[in-house]
Design an enzyme around this catalytic site. Structure first.
Site, PDB file in Angstrom:
ATOM      1  N   ASP A 121       0.828  -1.202   0.000  1.00  0.00           N
ATOM      2  CA  ASP A 121       0.000   0.000   0.000  1.00  0.00           C
ATOM      3  C   ASP A 121       0.861   1.249   0.000  1.00  0.00           C
ATOM      4  O   ASP A 121       2.083   1.194   0.167  1.00  0.00           O
ATOM      5  CB  ASP A 121      -1.016  -0.010   1.143  1.00  0.00           C
ATOM      6  CG  ASP A 121      -0.394   0.126   2.520  1.00  0.00           C
ATOM      7  OD1 ASP A 121       0.825   0.393   2.613  1.00  0.00           O
ATOM      8  OD2 ASP A 121      -1.112  -0.038   3.518  1.00  0.00           O
TER       9      ASP A 121
ATOM     10  N   GLU B  10      -6.029   2.098  -0.629  1.00  0.00           N
ATOM     11  CA  GLU B  10      -4.706   2.239  -1.241  1.00  0.00           C
ATOM     12  C   GLU B  10      -3.902   0.954  -1.180  1.00  0.00           C
ATOM     13  O   GLU B  10      -2.683   0.964  -1.391  1.00  0.00           O
ATOM     14  CB  GLU B  10      -3.924   3.370  -0.564  1.00  0.00           C
ATOM     15  CG  GLU B  10      -3.450   3.091   0.844  1.00  0.00           C
ATOM     16  CD  GLU B  10      -4.484   3.396   1.922  1.00  0.00           C
ATOM     17  OE1 GLU B  10      -4.091   3.587   3.067  1.00  0.00           O
ATOM     18  OE2 GLU B  10      -5.693   3.459   1.600  1.00  0.00           O
TER      19      GLU B  10
END
Length: 314
Positions: A189, A232
Site C-alpha cells: 500500500d 490504497e
C-alpha cells in the site's frame, strides 16, 4: 335572429418534438435515433460460473476449450482437461465435441460427445465452470463487454477488483498444492496515503492510485494477477515464483515507485510503498484467508519497521 356560437380559433397540430410547458411556452426535445437492428451472427461463449465470470470468447472456425496455455477458451478449473472439448463453426452452425476428457462435457446437464449448439445452451466443463453459448450482434457484444469489465476491474486503477482476486486465489492455491509448485502473494500500500489526500486533495490521491496502477501493470508479467484489494492497498499473485524471487521483484517495484515522478497539476507528490511478501512452499497455508493474512502480516512489519521497504514472511 339566431346567434352562432363563437368559432374556436383554428389550431394547427404541433410537431411531435414540441411539448407544452406549464407557462405555455414550447420546449424543443431532441430527436432520438434508434439504431437499426443488426443480425445476431456472432457466436460467443460467456462464462457464467467459475473463474472469469462474465468473460466472452468469440467462436470462429475451430476453438479448443481446456486448461492448456494454447487453448482458445482457457479455463483454470481442476476438473478441466488440458484439451477438453472442441468447437467447430460451419456456416451459421457451431458444433461442440468432447475430446475424451476426464470428466466429460455436458450441454444443458446432458453428457455429450458431439452436439450442434443452440442459442442459450448451457455448457458445463469441469467441476465449477459453466458457459453459455449465444449469438450476438454489435450492440450486444459491446454491452456484454462493458458489463464484463465492470464486474472484474477497478474503474480507477484498471486493476482487477477484490471480488475477482478472492475468486481466483482458491484456484491458484489448489493448483500450487496439487503440483507442489511455488505461488507468491505480494500485498502493498501507499505510505502515508491519508497525508496525500489531506495535503494535496482527493483528486491528487486518485491520481496517485491511477498512476501506481499503470506503473505496476507495466512491471508485472502477463500471467500475474494484479488487484486493488481496497483503498490504497493492492495485491499481486504470481504463479511459479518462490519467496526469494518474489522478494527481488518486490524490491524492484518499491524502488521503481520511489524514483517515479508523481506530478499532479504541476505539483510533485512524494510517493513510496511498503510491501509484504508471502509464498508457497516456504509457508504452509490451508486457506486463502491464511495466505492473505501471511502477506498482510509481512506488510504490517514493513510499515512498523519504517515504511518504504519490503518484508518477507518466513
Amino acid at each position: 335572429m339566431s346567434s352562432k356560437p363563437p368559432q374556436s380559433p383554428s389550431r394547427q397540430p404541433r410537431p411531435l418534438y414540441h411539448l407544452d410547458d406549464d407557462d405555455g411556452e414550447a420546449t424543443r426535445v431532441g430527436v432520438i435515433e434508434i439504431p437499426k437492428a443488426t443480425a445476431k451472427d456472432r457466436a460467443y461463449l460467456i462464462v457464467l460460473t467459475g473463474e472469469g465470470v462474465g468473460s466472452m470468447f468469440r467462436i470462429e472456425g475451430e476453438s479448443i476449450i481446456g486448461r492448456s496455455g494454447t487453448a482458445n477458451v482457457r479455463l483454470n478449473d481442476d476438473g478441466v482437461s488440458r484439451r477438453h472439448a472442441r468447437l467447430v463453426q460451419t456456416g451459421s452452425s457451431v458444433v461442440i465435441q468432447d475430446l475424451k476428457s476426464a470428466n466429460g462435457t455436458f450441454v444443458n446437464d446432458e453428457p455429450v460427445t458431439e452436439r450442434t449448439l443452440r442459442d442459450g445452451d448451457k455448457i458445463r466443463i469441469g467441476s465449477t465452470s459453466i458457459l453459455k453459448f449465444s449469438y450476438h450482434d454489435d450492440l450486444e457484444e459491446s454491452f456484454q463487454q462493458r458489463m464484463y469489465e465492470a464486474a472484474l476491474y477497478d474503474s480507477l486503477t484498471r486493476a482487477f477488483n477484490k471480488k475477482y482476486l478472492l475468486e481466483r486465489l482458491p484456484t491458484e492455491l489448489a493448483y500450487a498444492k496439487r503440483h507442489g509448485s511455488a505461488l507468491s502473494l505480494l500485498m502493498f500500500d501507499v505510505d502515508h496515503f491519508k497525508k496525500v489526500n489531506d495535503s494535496y486533495g482527493h483528486l491528487a490521491g486518485d491520481y496517485v492510485l491511477m498512476r501506481l496502477g499503470k506503473i505496476t501493470q507495466a512491471a508485472i508479467r502477463t500471467e500475474d494477477l494484479f488487484s486493488r484489494y481496497g483503498g490504497e492497498e493492492f495485491a499481486i499473485v504470481s504463479r511459479g515464483v518462490e519467496l526469494a524471487k518474489a522478494g527481488v521483484f518486490a524490491e524492484r517495484l518499491r524502488l521503481l515507485v520511489q524514483t517515479t515522478d508523481f506530478d499532479h497539476d504541476g505539483t510533485r507528490i512524494p510517493v513510496t510503498i511498503s510491501i509484504g511478501v508471502a509464498a508457497l512452499p516456504e509457508i504452509a497455508v490451508d486457506t486463502v484467508e491464511d495466505f492473505i493474512a501471511a502477506a498482510d502480516s509481512a506488510l504490517y512489519a514493513a510499515k512498523r519497521n519504517g515504511r518504504n521497504r519490503v518484508e518477507l514472511k518466513r
